[in-house]
Design a protein around this motif. Structure first.
Motif, PDB file in Angstrom:
ATOM      1  N   THR A   6     -57.367  10.297   7.126  1.00 15.80           N
ATOM      2  CA  THR A   6     -56.696   8.594   7.640  1.00 15.80           C
ATOM      3  C   THR A   6     -58.168   7.755   6.683  1.00 15.80           C
ATOM      4  O   THR A   6     -59.085   7.864   7.161  1.00 15.80           O
ATOM      5  N   GLY A   7     -57.308   7.607   5.418  1.00 12.83           N
ATOM      6  CA  GLY A   7     -58.566   5.812   5.376  1.00 12.83           C
ATOM      7  C   GLY A   7     -59.203   6.610   3.908  1.00 12.83           C
ATOM      8  O   GLY A   7     -60.102   5.954   3.065  1.00 12.83           O
ATOM      9  N   ASN A   8     -59.051   8.497   3.389  1.00 11.81           N
ATOM     10  CA  ASN A   8     -59.740   8.968   2.763  1.00 11.81           C
ATOM     11  C   ASN A   8     -58.683   8.721   1.139  1.00 11.81           C
ATOM     12  O   ASN A   8     -57.677   7.881   1.310  1.00 11.81           O
ATOM     13  N   ALA A   9     -58.918   8.992   0.116  1.00 11.54           N
ATOM     14  CA  ALA A   9     -58.412   9.096  -1.497  1.00 11.54           C
ATOM     15  C   ALA A   9     -58.830   9.650  -1.547  1.00 11.54           C
ATOM     16  O   ALA A   9     -59.392  10.738  -2.127  1.00 11.54           O
ATOM     17  N   ALA A  10     -57.405  10.511  -2.575  1.00 10.80           N
ATOM     18  CA  ALA A  10     -57.306  11.619  -3.764  1.00 10.80           C
ATOM     19  C   ALA A  10     -56.270  11.356  -4.706  1.00 10.80           C
ATOM     20  O   ALA A  10     -56.104  10.158  -4.789  1.00 10.80           O
ATOM     21  N   LEU A  11     -56.867  12.280  -5.417  1.00  8.66           N
ATOM     22  CA  LEU A  11     -56.017  11.836  -6.756  1.00  8.66           C
ATOM     23  C   LEU A  11     -55.243  13.822  -7.057  1.00  8.66           C
ATOM     24  O   LEU A  11     -56.034  14.754  -6.496  1.00  8.66           O
ATOM     25  N   VAL A  12     -53.984  13.496  -7.479  1.00 13.26           N
ATOM     26  CA  VAL A  12     -53.297  14.983  -6.923  1.00 13.26           C
ATOM     27  C   VAL A  12     -53.084  14.746  -8.562  1.00 13.26           C
ATOM     28  O   VAL A  12     -51.964  14.091  -9.095  1.00 13.26           O
ATOM     29  N   THR A  13     -52.592  15.913  -9.665  1.00 11.19           N
ATOM     30  CA  THR A  13     -52.280  16.240 -10.432  1.00 11.19           C
ATOM     31  C   THR A  13     -50.919  16.757 -10.316  1.00 11.19           C
ATOM     32  O   THR A  13     -50.725  17.793  -9.991  1.00 11.19           O
ATOM     33  N   ALA A  14     -50.236  16.339 -11.652  1.00 15.45           N
ATOM     34  CA  ALA A  14     -48.445  16.973 -11.896  1.00 15.45           C
ATOM     35  C   ALA A  14     -48.231  16.488 -10.634  1.00 15.45           C
ATOM     36  O   ALA A  14     -47.505  18.158 -10.178  1.00 15.45           O
ATOM     37  N   SER A  15     -47.857  15.507 -10.284  1.00 17.51           N
ATOM     38  CA  SER A  15     -48.021  15.327  -8.562  1.00 17.51           C
ATOM     39  C   SER A  15     -46.097  15.124  -8.820  1.00 17.51           C
ATOM     40  O   SER A  15     -46.042  14.182  -7.826  1.00 17.51           O
ATOM     41  N   SER A  16     -45.935  14.231  -9.589  1.00 13.99           N
ATOM     42  CA  SER A  16     -43.845  13.581 -10.099  1.00 13.99           C
ATOM     43  C   SER A  16     -43.125  14.081  -9.558  1.00 13.99           C
ATOM     44  O   SER A  16     -41.437  14.602  -9.152  1.00 13.99           O
ATOM     45  N   ARG A  17     -43.508  15.760  -8.900  1.00 12.65           N
ATOM     46  CA  ARG A  17     -42.151  17.508  -8.792  1.00 12.65           C
ATOM     47  C   ARG A  17     -42.973  17.833  -8.141  1.00 12.65           C
ATOM     48  O   ARG A  17     -44.294  18.561  -8.259  1.00 12.65           O
ATOM     49  N   ARG A  39     -46.137  13.066 -16.599  1.00 10.94           N
ATOM     50  CA  ARG A  39     -45.871  12.550 -17.924  1.00 10.94           C
ATOM     51  C   ARG A  39     -44.462  11.098 -18.239  1.00 10.94           C
ATOM     52  O   ARG A  39     -44.655  10.229 -19.299  1.00 10.94           O
ATOM     53  N   GLU A  40     -43.746  12.045 -17.452  1.00 10.08           N
ATOM     54  CA  GLU A  40     -42.267  11.216 -17.293  1.00 10.08           C
ATOM     55  C   GLU A  40     -42.186  10.090 -16.672  1.00 10.08           C
ATOM     56  O   GLU A  40     -42.065  10.448 -15.081  1.00 10.08           O
ATOM     57  N   GLU A  41     -42.480   8.441 -17.051  1.00  7.61           N
ATOM     58  CA  GLU A  41     -42.301   7.133 -15.840  1.00  7.61           C
ATOM     59  C   GLU A  41     -41.685   7.291 -14.654  1.00  7.61           C
ATOM     60  O   GLU A  41     -41.491   7.120 -14.096  1.00  7.61           O
ATOM     61  N   SER A  42     -40.208   7.490 -15.619  1.00  8.56           N
ATOM     62  CA  SER A  42     -39.341   7.481 -14.628  1.00  8.56           C
ATOM     63  C   SER A  42     -39.313   8.417 -13.535  1.00  8.56           C
ATOM     64  O   SER A  42     -39.203   8.198 -12.057  1.00  8.56           O
ATOM     65  N   THR A  43     -39.538   9.822 -14.120  1.00  9.99           N
ATOM     66  CA  THR A  43     -39.624  10.953 -12.408  1.00  9.99           C
ATOM     67  C   THR A  43     -40.421  10.333 -12.142  1.00  9.99           C
ATOM     68  O   THR A  43     -41.067  10.670 -10.678  1.00  9.99           O
ATOM     69  N   ALA A  49     -42.044   6.409  -4.978  1.00  7.34           N
ATOM     70  CA  ALA A  49     -40.743   5.980  -4.188  1.00  7.34           C
ATOM     71  C   ALA A  49     -40.653   6.781  -2.536  1.00  7.34           C
ATOM     72  O   ALA A  49     -40.742   5.920  -2.085  1.00  7.34           O
ATOM     73  N   ASP A  50     -40.642   8.125  -3.069  1.00  6.27           N
ATOM     74  CA  ASP A  50     -40.091   9.151  -2.864  1.00  6.27           C
ATOM     75  C   ASP A  50     -41.236   9.423  -1.212  1.00  6.27           C
ATOM     76  O   ASP A  50     -41.324   9.507  -0.259  1.00  6.27           O
ATOM     77  N   LEU A  51     -42.796   9.252  -1.725  1.00  8.22           N
ATOM     78  CA  LEU A  51     -43.968   9.103  -1.407  1.00  8.22           C
ATOM     79  C   LEU A  51     -44.202   8.180  -0.569  1.00  8.22           C
ATOM     80  O   LEU A  51     -44.536   8.389   0.996  1.00  8.22           O
ATOM     81  N   ARG A  52     -44.239   6.993  -0.739  1.00  4.19           N
ATOM     82  CA  ARG A  52     -44.010   6.005  -0.429  1.00  4.19           C
ATOM     83  C   ARG A  52     -43.183   5.840   1.168  1.00  4.19           C
ATOM     84  O   ARG A  52     -43.561   4.919   2.657  1.00  4.19           O
ATOM     85  N   GLU A  53     -42.060   6.042   1.185  1.00  2.00           N
ATOM     86  CA  GLU A  53     -41.528   6.262   2.294  1.00  2.00           C
ATOM     87  C   GLU A  53     -41.814   7.808   3.689  1.00  2.00           C
ATOM     88  O   GLU A  53     -41.385   7.349   4.596  1.00  2.00           O
ATOM     89  N   GLU A  54     -43.003   8.189   2.926  1.00  2.00           N
ATOM     90  CA  GLU A  54     -43.368   9.399   3.422  1.00  2.00           C
ATOM     91  C   GLU A  54     -44.814   9.693   4.647  1.00  2.00           C
ATOM     92  O   GLU A  54     -45.052   9.688   4.972  1.00  2.00           O
ATOM     93  N   GLY A  65     -49.725   7.130 -15.247  1.00  2.00           N
ATOM     94  CA  GLY A  65     -49.204   8.778 -16.339  1.00  2.00           C
ATOM     95  C   GLY A  65     -50.426   9.072 -17.002  1.00  2.00           C
ATOM     96  O   GLY A  65     -50.923   8.430 -17.353  1.00  2.00           O
ATOM     97  N   ALA A  66     -50.137  10.258 -17.009  1.00  2.00           N
ATOM     98  CA  ALA A  66     -51.397  10.728 -18.427  1.00  2.00           C
ATOM     99  C   ALA A  66     -50.715  12.596 -18.485  1.00  2.00           C
ATOM    100  O   ALA A  66     -50.308  12.716 -18.131  1.00  2.00           O
ATOM    101  N   ASP A  67     -51.349  13.057 -19.213  1.00  2.00           N
ATOM    102  CA  ASP A  67     -51.547  13.611 -20.105  1.00  2.00           C
ATOM    103  C   ASP A  67     -52.616  15.070 -19.861  1.00  2.00           C
ATOM    104  O   ASP A  67     -53.820  14.276 -20.395  1.00  2.00           O
TER     105      ASP A  67
END
Length: 265
Positions: A6-17, A39-43, A49-54, A65-67
């Motif tokens: 709790t309170g840590n920060a993470a960057l997870v790439t290719a994480s929209s799915r 890379r896809e804004e909608s996804t 939104a899904d993750l905020r629920e969790e 968004g980033a390539d």
């Protein structure tokens, strides 16, 4: 088990799915602020939104968004994470798989593209993140690769070959960045991601399986546990490797495949 993240920060790439999203899910459930990437804004927005629920407690989710093949995008990805959270404790790298194909069918450009996506993305991400991961007692790097680095898989020459470079890099980082930063890799087998779901559904359409359930059973029948993996099972392994519960584990490549592999090492 409370992983005390709790309170840590993470960057997870290719994480929209897929497995990247599963890793992000496991982390936000532990109260970690997570920057997700795609890379896809909608996804990406749907995943956020899904993750905020969790999310547990006040854990925040920031979509960026980033390539991952664009060095400038990687710089911006890390800088934005720091601007949002003020710290970076964990870097989890994931990337889409390279195209399938045999050796003689694979072009030079496909080799270079695979190396750029799978290896150079990790090189650049770690280069940009290292000073932040070293701060405040140190952090972790977890690279999500594939069990193909343990056993070559038919028709996947690029994955079999290029992902080995990620493992060599991870092992080197575990020495060069120690003791402040621990670096490990997870090597997933088949998990029921949207990609696997699509493959099963295509098999049903072609008449290879009677229905989705029989197709899923087929994907899991070669494992010791007799089933396909759930993505969150991979995600929870990543969260464990980010936590102090794994404080004496570094430089390791951990297979998460339900026992489908036959390699002794």
């Amino acid at each position: 088990m409370d992983l005390e993240l709790t309170g840590n920060a993470a960057l997870v790439t290719a994480s929209s799915r897929g497995l990247g999203k599963a890793a992000a899910t496991a982390l936000v459930r532990e109260g970690v602020d997570v920057a997700i990437n795609g890379r896809e804004e909608s996804t990406l927005e749907t995943a956020a939104a899904d993750l905020r629920e969790e999310a547990a407690g006040d854990a925040r989710v920031v979509p960026i968004g980033a390539d991952l093949t664009d060095p400038d995008d990687i710089t911006r990805l890390v800088e934005t994470t720091i601007e949002e959270f003020g710290q970076l404790d964990h870097l989890v790298t994931s990337a889409g798989g390279p195209p399938s194909g045999s050796f003689l069918e694979t072009t030079d450009d496909e080799w270079y593209d695979a190396f750029d996506l799978l290896v150079m993305s990790v090189v650049r991400l770690v280069r940009e993140s290292a000073e932040y991961l070293r701060a405040d007692g140190g952090g972790t790097i977890v690279t999500i690769t594939s069990r193909s680095v343990k056993e070559a898989l038919d028709g996947l020459v690029l994955s079999n070959s290029v992902r080995m470079g990620v493992i060599g890099l991870e092992k080197t980082l575990s020495r060069e960045l120690a003791p402040e930063i621990r670096a490990n890799a997870v090597l997933p087998g088949a998990h029921e991601t949207s990609r696997i779901e699509a493959l099963i559904e295509e098999g049903v359409d072609r008449g290879e399986y009677d229905d989705y359930e029989s197709g899923r059973a087929t994907f899991g029948e070669d494992t010791a546990l007799g089933r396909i993996g759930r993505p969150i099972e991979l995600g929870e392994t990543v969260a464990f490797l980010c936590s102090s519960a794994s404080s004496y584990i570094t430089g390791q490549s951990i297979v998460v495949d339900g026992g489908s592999g036959r390699s002794n090492l």
